[in-house]
Design a protein around this motif. Structure first.
Motif, PDB file in Angstrom:
ATOM      1  N   GLU A 170      22.942  24.942  77.757  1.00 12.77           N
ATOM      2  CA  GLU A 170      23.510  23.804  78.476  1.00 12.77           C
ATOM      3  C   GLU A 170      24.668  24.129  79.410  1.00 12.77           C
ATOM      4  O   GLU A 170      24.796  23.512  80.466  1.00 12.77           O
ATOM      5  N   ASP A 171      25.527  25.068  79.031  1.00  9.86           N
ATOM      6  CA  ASP A 171      26.821  25.224  79.713  1.00  9.86           C
ATOM      7  C   ASP A 171      27.118  26.588  80.308  1.00  9.86           C
ATOM      8  O   ASP A 171      28.151  26.741  80.971  1.00  9.86           O
ATOM      9  N   ALA A 172      26.291  27.574  80.070  1.00 12.94           N
ATOM     10  CA  ALA A 172      26.592  28.919  80.575  1.00 12.94           C
ATOM     11  C   ALA A 172      26.796  28.900  82.089  1.00 12.94           C
ATOM     12  O   ALA A 172      26.051  28.210  82.800  1.00 12.94           O
ATOM     13  N   PRO A 173      27.779  29.649  82.594  1.00 11.80           N
ATOM     14  CA  PRO A 173      28.032  29.680  84.033  1.00 11.80           C
ATOM     15  C   PRO A 173      27.110  30.645  84.771  1.00 11.80           C
ATOM     16  O   PRO A 173      27.370  31.017  85.906  1.00 11.80           O
ATOM     17  N   PHE A 174      26.029  31.040  84.122  1.00 12.83           N
ATOM     18  CA  PHE A 174      25.047  31.952  84.707  1.00 12.83           C
ATOM     19  C   PHE A 174      23.661  31.518  84.229  1.00 12.83           C
ATOM     20  O   PHE A 174      23.518  30.850  83.223  1.00 12.83           O
ATOM     21  N   GLY A 175      22.648  31.896  84.978  1.00 18.09           N
ATOM     22  CA  GLY A 175      21.280  31.604  84.586  1.00 18.09           C
ATOM     23  C   GLY A 175      20.750  32.649  83.638  1.00 18.09           C
ATOM     24  O   GLY A 175      21.114  33.821  83.731  1.00 18.09           O
ATOM     25  N   VAL A 176      19.889  32.249  82.720  1.00 13.69           N
ATOM     26  CA  VAL A 176      19.181  33.177  81.828  1.00 13.69           C
ATOM     27  C   VAL A 176      17.714  32.773  81.794  1.00 13.69           C
ATOM     28  O   VAL A 176      17.390  31.606  81.581  1.00 13.69           O
ATOM     29  N   LEU A 177      16.875  33.755  82.033  1.00 15.07           N
ATOM     30  CA  LEU A 177      15.418  33.613  82.006  1.00 15.07           C
ATOM     31  C   LEU A 177      14.852  34.661  81.066  1.00 15.07           C
ATOM     32  O   LEU A 177      15.421  35.748  80.946  1.00 15.07           O
ATOM     33  N   ALA A 178      13.725  34.382  80.453  1.00 15.37           N
ATOM     34  CA  ALA A 178      13.044  35.401  79.654  1.00 15.37           C
ATOM     35  C   ALA A 178      11.543  35.183  79.758  1.00 15.37           C
ATOM     36  O   ALA A 178      11.075  34.049  79.849  1.00 15.37           O
ATOM     37  N   HIS A 179      10.801  36.310  79.771  1.00 14.29           N
ATOM     38  CA  HIS A 179       9.345  36.198  79.729  1.00 14.29           C
ATOM     39  C   HIS A 179       8.799  37.010  78.572  1.00 14.29           C
ATOM     40  O   HIS A 179       9.473  37.862  78.008  1.00 14.29           O
ATOM     41  N   MET A 205      19.828  37.852  83.279  1.00 10.47           N
ATOM     42  CA  MET A 205      21.034  37.046  83.415  1.00 10.47           C
ATOM     43  C   MET A 205      21.379  37.062  84.899  1.00 10.47           C
ATOM     44  O   MET A 205      21.505  38.139  85.502  1.00 10.47           O
ATOM     45  N   ILE A 206      21.456  35.882  85.491  1.00  9.57           N
ATOM     46  CA  ILE A 206      21.667  35.735  86.918  1.00  9.57           C
ATOM     47  C   ILE A 206      23.031  35.092  87.156  1.00  9.57           C
ATOM     48  O   ILE A 206      23.181  33.865  87.032  1.00  9.57           O
ATOM     49  N   PRO A 207      24.044  35.906  87.487  1.00 12.44           N
ATOM     50  CA  PRO A 207      25.387  35.347  87.659  1.00 12.44           C
ATOM     51  C   PRO A 207      25.645  34.752  89.038  1.00 12.44           C
ATOM     52  O   PRO A 207      26.576  33.958  89.189  1.00 12.44           O
ATOM     53  N   HIS A 208      24.853  35.141  90.029  1.00 12.57           N
ATOM     54  CA  HIS A 208      25.146  34.688  91.389  1.00 12.57           C
ATOM     55  C   HIS A 208      23.852  34.553  92.194  1.00 12.57           C
ATOM     56  O   HIS A 208      22.950  35.381  92.051  1.00 12.57           O
ATOM     57  N   VAL A 209      23.786  33.537  93.017  1.00 11.25           N
ATOM     58  CA  VAL A 209      22.681  33.349  93.950  1.00 11.25           C
ATOM     59  C   VAL A 209      23.270  33.009  95.313  1.00 11.25           C
ATOM     60  O   VAL A 209      24.408  32.543  95.414  1.00 11.25           O
ATOM     61  N   SER A 210      22.477  33.242  96.347  1.00 10.20           N
ATOM     62  CA  SER A 210      22.903  32.837  97.689  1.00 10.20           C
ATOM     63  C   SER A 210      21.689  32.466  98.529  1.00 10.20           C
ATOM     64  O   SER A 210      20.574  32.885  98.242  1.00 10.20           O
ATOM     65  N   ASP A 211      21.951  31.656  99.537  1.00 10.59           N
ATOM     66  CA  ASP A 211      20.905  31.250 100.463  1.00 10.59           C
ATOM     67  C   ASP A 211      20.505  32.436 101.331  1.00 10.59           C
ATOM     68  O   ASP A 211      21.301  33.345 101.562  1.00 10.59           O
TER      69      ASP A 211
END
Length: 153
Positions: free
Chosen positions: A40-49, A143-149
Motif C-alpha cells: 500500500e505505501d512503499a515509495p517504490f514499485g515492486v513487481l514479481a513474476h 524494485m522500481i524506485p524511479h520512472v520518467s517520461d
C-alpha cells in the motif's frame, strides 16, 4: 494469492535481503505490517513474476498498478514480457538472463509500456531472483524506485 500474503512477502523480502544484504522494508514492522506497507505505501514499485515458460506477474504493489494502469487482477494475469514493447523484449530478456546468472542486478534502466500503450522509462531498478527457504527457485522480482517520461512520447 492476496496482495498482502505474508508467505509471499517473506519470499520477496528474504530473497532481497539475502542477495542485497539490505532490508526491503523497515525492520521495525511485523511481517503482516511490512507486507501491507510494501503493497500500500512503499515509495517504490515492486513487481514479481513466476517460473512459467512465459512468466506471468504474480505480484505488483499499488504503486506499480498505478504506474502500469492495471488492476491487481489484470496485472496478475499478464505475461511479464508484455510490460515491454516488442522491440524492447529481446533487450529485456537478455537483462533477465543476466539476473539469472548473477542473482541480482542493480541500476537497470529500460523502456516499459502502460496498459494504454504509453511508454516510459524505469530507472535505477533492482531485479533479483526469488528463492524460497528450501532453495527452490520461484521467479524474479523488481524494485522500481524511479520512472520518467520518454521525451516526445
Amino acid at each position: 494469492m492476496q496482495p498482502t500474503d505474508t508467505d509471499f512477502f517473506a519470499l520477496l523480502s528474504e530473497s532481497y535481503a539475502r542477495l542485497l544484504k539490505a532490508p526491503l522494508t523497515p525492520d521495525s514492522m511485523t511481517p503482516a505490517e511490512a507486507a501491507r506497507w510494501l503493497y500500500e505505501d512503499a515509495p517504490f514499485g515492486v513487481l514479481a513474476h513466476d517460473t512459467q515458460p512465459d512468466p506471468v506477474f504474480v505480484y505488483g504493489n499499488l504503486r506499480v498498478q498505478r504506474l502500469f494502469g492495471y488492476t491487481w487482477n489484470e496485472l496478475t494475469a499478464l505475461p511479464s514480457r508484455l510490460s515491454a514493447e516488442a522491440p524492447e523484449r529481446s533487450e529485456r530478456q537478455a537483462f533477465l538472463e543476466q539476473v539469472t546468472r548473477e542473482g541480482y542486478v542493480t541500476g537497470y534502466r529500460g523502456i516499459r509500456v502502460k496498459k494504454t500503450g504509453e511508454r516510459f522509462w524505469i530507472e535505477r531498478a533492482t531485479v533479483w531472483q526469488l528463492f524460497d527457504r528450501d532453495g527452490v527457485y520461484r521467479g524474479q522480482a523488481a524494485m522500481i524506485p524511479h520512472v520518467s517520461d520518454i521525451a516526445g512520447a
